[in-house]
Design an enzyme around this catalytic site. Structure first.
Site: not given
Ligand SMILES: Nc1ncnc2c1ncn2[C@@H]1O[C@H](COP(=O)(O)OP(=O)(O)O)[C@@H](O)[C@H]1O
Ligand SMILES: [Mg+2]
Length: 307
Positions: A17, A143, A213, A252, A254, A270, A272, A276
């Protein structure tokens, strides 16, 4: 206005990132200067400790994302150097960057997160680790780097093909999680309170790196048009997660919300700890909706680190 400080803004580095961090750092440095602070910009290299020793800042603004920077290593170094810094400390960062450790820390306290397990990438070529649809993602990236959504219709082949481009080619182990259908929500914590809930609506596909982004590729709806109970649950869970992990400054959280399942369909993905901070990012955007300007946000994060 508070006293003028000498702030070292740590940005860049060598994580996946890096580019996002350089944008966060640029915005933060300009805001700090607009507030009357003196700024030393540091694009983190292996000589970062030397640079910081030379600069002798009053405080370090950590604008790094990913590994290293969000993972505790930089925080540990700053602790040893006796430097104050923004956002979360070492132990919190070590846990929050790791999506498995985060589940282990939060789920026993009643925070709903998708189940899941670690799989060796080589195993996914033999057969599905979970019932489709499911998600494969690296344990400690951000990201959406390396996230693969394996759909019912076999988008990566069935079984997944060794030669099909995906995170299994780059990472030895991956976290497999059941796919949560429905909607994408996020909540910022600042100054010990939840700012609100934004819904992210990618114009096409899912919320991947490009959707995050590329300006105009994702609609940000604030406040999210969701039932009050769900908005309240996002704010409560984001605040609880922030406190349980011991986060400081801005964080933040998610979420995915399966809107066919009511409150039972809400899952934290997760937390963060280095969200960002580009002027287009979600934390500055939620702050702005509450009347907190970008420079005010930056000052609030500094104030919390000095407190
Ligand atoms: N279990 C899940 N079910 C549905 N979508 C997911 C899932 N895990 C991740 N995603 C999708 O992938 C994106 C990134 O996953 P995330 O766990 O937030 O990791 P990061 O943002 O650190 O890459 C999420 O915002 C979502 O759109
Ligand atoms: Mg995320």
């Amino acid at each position: 206005m508070s006293a003028s400080l000498h702030v070292a803004v740590l940005m860049g580095g060598w994580s996946a990132e890096r580019e996002v961090s350089l944008m966060s750092g640029k915005g933060i440095a300009e805001a700090l200067e607009s507030l009357g602070h003196r700024v030393t910009r540091i694009d983190m290299g292996r000589d970062v400790a030397t640079k910081l020793t030379e600069a002798k800042p009053d405080i370090v603004f950590n604008a790094l994302h990913g590994t290293p920077g969000e993972d505790g290593s930089v925080q540990g170094m700053l602790d040893l150097m006796g430097l104050k810094y923004t956002h979360s400390g070492m132990v919190t960062s070590v846990i929050a960057i790791d999506k498995v450790l985060t589940k282990q820390a939060l789920v026993p306290h009643g925070i709903p997160m998708p189940g899941g397990r670690i799989v060796k990438s080589a195993e996914v070529f033999e057969g599905d680790p979970l019932k489709r649809p499911y998600v494969l993602k690296p344990v400690n990236e951000g990201s959406s780097v390396g996230v693969a959504i394996v759909t019912d219709d076999g988008n990566y082949g069935n079984p997944i093909g060794r030669d099909v481009a995906g995170p299994w080619q780059e990472f030895e182990e991956l976290l497999a999680e059941p796919y949560v259908r429905g909607r994408e929500l996020t909540t910022a914590i600042l100054g010990g309170r939840a700012l609100g809930v934004t819904e992210l609506k990618p114009k096409s596909g899912w919320y991947d790196y490009d959707a995050k982004y590329t300006d105009g590729m994702t609609e940000h709806v604030f406040p999210a048009q969701i039932p009050d109970t769900i908005a309240a649950a996002c704010k409560r869970l984001a605040l609880e997660a922030h406190h349980l992990l011991g986060c400081k400054g801005a964080s933040r959280s998610d979420f995915r919300w399966d809107d066919e399942r009511g409150e039972d369909g809400l899952f934290l993905l997760e937390v963060n700890t280095q969200p960002g901070m580009t002027p287009l990012s979600l934390v500055p955007e939620q702050a702005r909706h509450l009347g907190i300007s970008y420079p005010e946000l930056v000052q609030m994060i500094i104030d919390e680190a000095l407190a």
